[in-house]
Design a protein around this motif. Structure first.
Motif, short mmCIF file in Angstrom:
data_model
loop_
_atom_site.label_atom_id
_atom_site.label_comp_id
_atom_site.label_asym_id
_atom_site.label_seq_id
_atom_site.Cartn_x
_atom_site.Cartn_y
_atom_site.Cartn_z
N SER A 85 -24.74 -43.64 51.16
CA SER A 85 -26.92 -43.86 51.40
C SER A 85 -27.17 -45.10 50.18
O SER A 85 -26.69 -46.36 50.91
CB SER A 85 -27.13 -42.04 50.93
OG SER A 85 -26.52 -41.47 51.24
N THR A 86 -26.75 -44.91 49.44
CA THR A 86 -26.93 -45.53 48.54
C THR A 86 -26.02 -46.89 47.60
O THR A 86 -26.38 -48.06 47.52
CB THR A 86 -28.24 -45.36 46.71
OG1 THR A 86 -26.96 -45.01 46.47
CG2 THR A 86 -30.31 -44.75 47.69
N GLY A 87 -25.22 -45.88 48.27
CA GLY A 87 -23.76 -46.88 47.18
C GLY A 87 -23.69 -45.97 45.85
O GLY A 87 -22.41 -46.42 45.56
N SER A 119 -22.70 -43.52 44.41
CA SER A 119 -21.65 -42.48 43.63
C SER A 119 -20.54 -43.64 44.16
O SER A 119 -19.29 -43.03 42.81
CB SER A 119 -21.78 -41.51 44.55
OG SER A 119 -22.83 -40.82 44.70
N THR A 125 -17.78 -35.30 45.84
CA THR A 125 -15.98 -34.59 45.04
C THR A 125 -15.80 -35.09 47.06
O THR A 125 -14.36 -34.33 47.61
CB THR A 125 -16.18 -33.14 45.62
OG1 THR A 125 -17.59 -32.68 46.26
CG2 THR A 125 -16.84 -32.29 43.70
N GLU A 148 -14.27 -42.49 50.08
CA GLU A 148 -14.94 -41.75 50.22
C GLU A 148 -15.82 -41.38 51.36
O GLU A 148 -15.45 -41.68 52.20
CB GLU A 148 -16.47 -43.03 49.38
CG GLU A 148 -18.08 -42.56 49.73
CD GLU A 148 -18.04 -41.39 48.29
OE1 GLU A 148 -17.54 -40.27 48.50
OE2 GLU A 148 -19.37 -41.58 47.44
N ASP A 149 -16.80 -40.36 51.13
CA ASP A 149 -17.26 -39.65 53.05
C ASP A 149 -18.37 -40.63 53.44
O ASP A 149 -18.73 -40.87 54.84
CB ASP A 149 -17.17 -38.74 52.20
CG ASP A 149 -18.12 -38.01 52.27
OD1 ASP A 149 -18.94 -38.57 50.84
OD2 ASP A 149 -19.00 -37.18 52.46
N ARG A 164 -18.12 -33.25 55.10
CA ARG A 164 -17.21 -32.12 54.49
C ARG A 164 -16.62 -31.33 55.81
O ARG A 164 -16.06 -30.25 55.71
CB ARG A 164 -18.04 -31.11 53.92
CG ARG A 164 -18.40 -31.75 52.40
CD ARG A 164 -19.45 -31.26 51.46
NE ARG A 164 -20.01 -32.05 50.73
CZ ARG A 164 -21.40 -32.93 51.05
NH1 ARG A 164 -21.39 -32.98 52.01
NH2 ARG A 164 -21.65 -34.09 50.35
#
Ligand SMILES: O=P(O)(O)OC[C@H]1O[C@H](OP(=O)(O)OP(=O)(O)O)[C@H](O)[C@@H]1O
Ligand SMILES: O=C(O)c1cc(=O)[nH]c(=O)[nH]1
Length: 220
Positions: free
Chosen positions: A130-132, A134, A79, A126-127, A44
């Motif tokens: 990690s695990t994918g 989200s 977000t 996506e930004d 961010r």
């Protein structure tokens, strides 16, 4: 053709320069997945730096074109993927929509905001992966709406096996500008971290799920 290794290093350099990479082995971060980690990557912060924001936007756009060819909409993951996705959509002159982490509990009750249609070929932005989980929640929401998700791009991935497995199980391709392995090598080679930090970050990489539970966090 884009030079992936140059971009991996440049993005790692930018993230380190602006202190978007935070090391806190004595007070581990808790991730969205519950994983405890000595490191956090706050993409961010890139939004506060116009030149870096531009570099990321241009290279995410180029990555999308190279990996996925022609698409007709960019979708952001709420977000932190929303602003990055908007910038890319603007760059490519494409429509934009975003996927919430859960449906709105009032008003329209929407999970997807903006217009998408059946059969529309989409790339998700996506930004960070990690695990994918989200990322893939957003992909599944778009597929449930009838969209054809070509794949997903992100600024950074932790190279976790869980993410590789999850994307494979979901039959979704993904590509990122930089990643954990590139980051820690760059950080070490350019004296952002010392030998002990590098050792700790490598140890964490070998077993991220267990690291916070084994007392490792206190050994830094
Ligand atoms: O790959 P995963 O294991 O799902 O983790 C990565 C997700 O975690 C962060 O979001 P966060 O939940 O912190 O929310 P935000 O984007 O609203 O800040 C990040 O922006 C990704 O969306
Ligand atoms: O997995 C997460 O929640 C996560 C990790 C990280 O380094 N940065 C971030 O924004 N989220």
């Amino acid at each position: 053709m884009i030079n992936k290794s140059e971009i991996e290093q440049k993005v790692a350099e930018f993230l380190l320069q602006i202190k978007a990479i935070k090391l806190q082995p004595g007070k581990p971060f808790t991730w969205a997945s519950g994983i405890k980690s000595p490191i956090y990557c706050d993409n961010r912060i890139t939004l506060s730096y116009p030149a870096i924001r531009t570099y990321i936007r241009q290279n995410l756009s180029a990555l999308i074109q190279e990996e996925f060819g022609s698409v007709s909409l960019i979708a952001g993951v709420a977000t932190a993927g929303i602003p990055q996705g908007v910038l890319v959509a603007q760059d490519l002159g494409l429509p934009f929509a975003y996927v919430r982490s859960s449906a709105k509990d009032h008003g329209t009750g929407s999970l997807i905001e903006g217009e998408v249609y059946q059969g529309q070929r989409i790339v998700v932005v996506e930004d960070l992966i990690s695990t994918g989980k989200s990322s893939l929640q957003a992909v599944e929401a778009l597929r449930a709406a009838g969209c054809d998700v070509a794949g997903l791009v992100a600024i950074f991935s932790y190279n976790l096996q869980a993410a590789t497995d999850n994307f494979k199980a979901a039959k979704c391709r993904f590509s990122t500008l930089s990643n954990y392995n590139a980051l820690i090598e760059y950080a070490s080679d350019h004296s952002f971290i010392n030998k002990d930090d590098l050792e700790l970050l490598r140890k964490w990489r070998d077993n991220p799920q267990e690291w916070g539970n084994s007392g490792e966090s206190n050994t830094f």
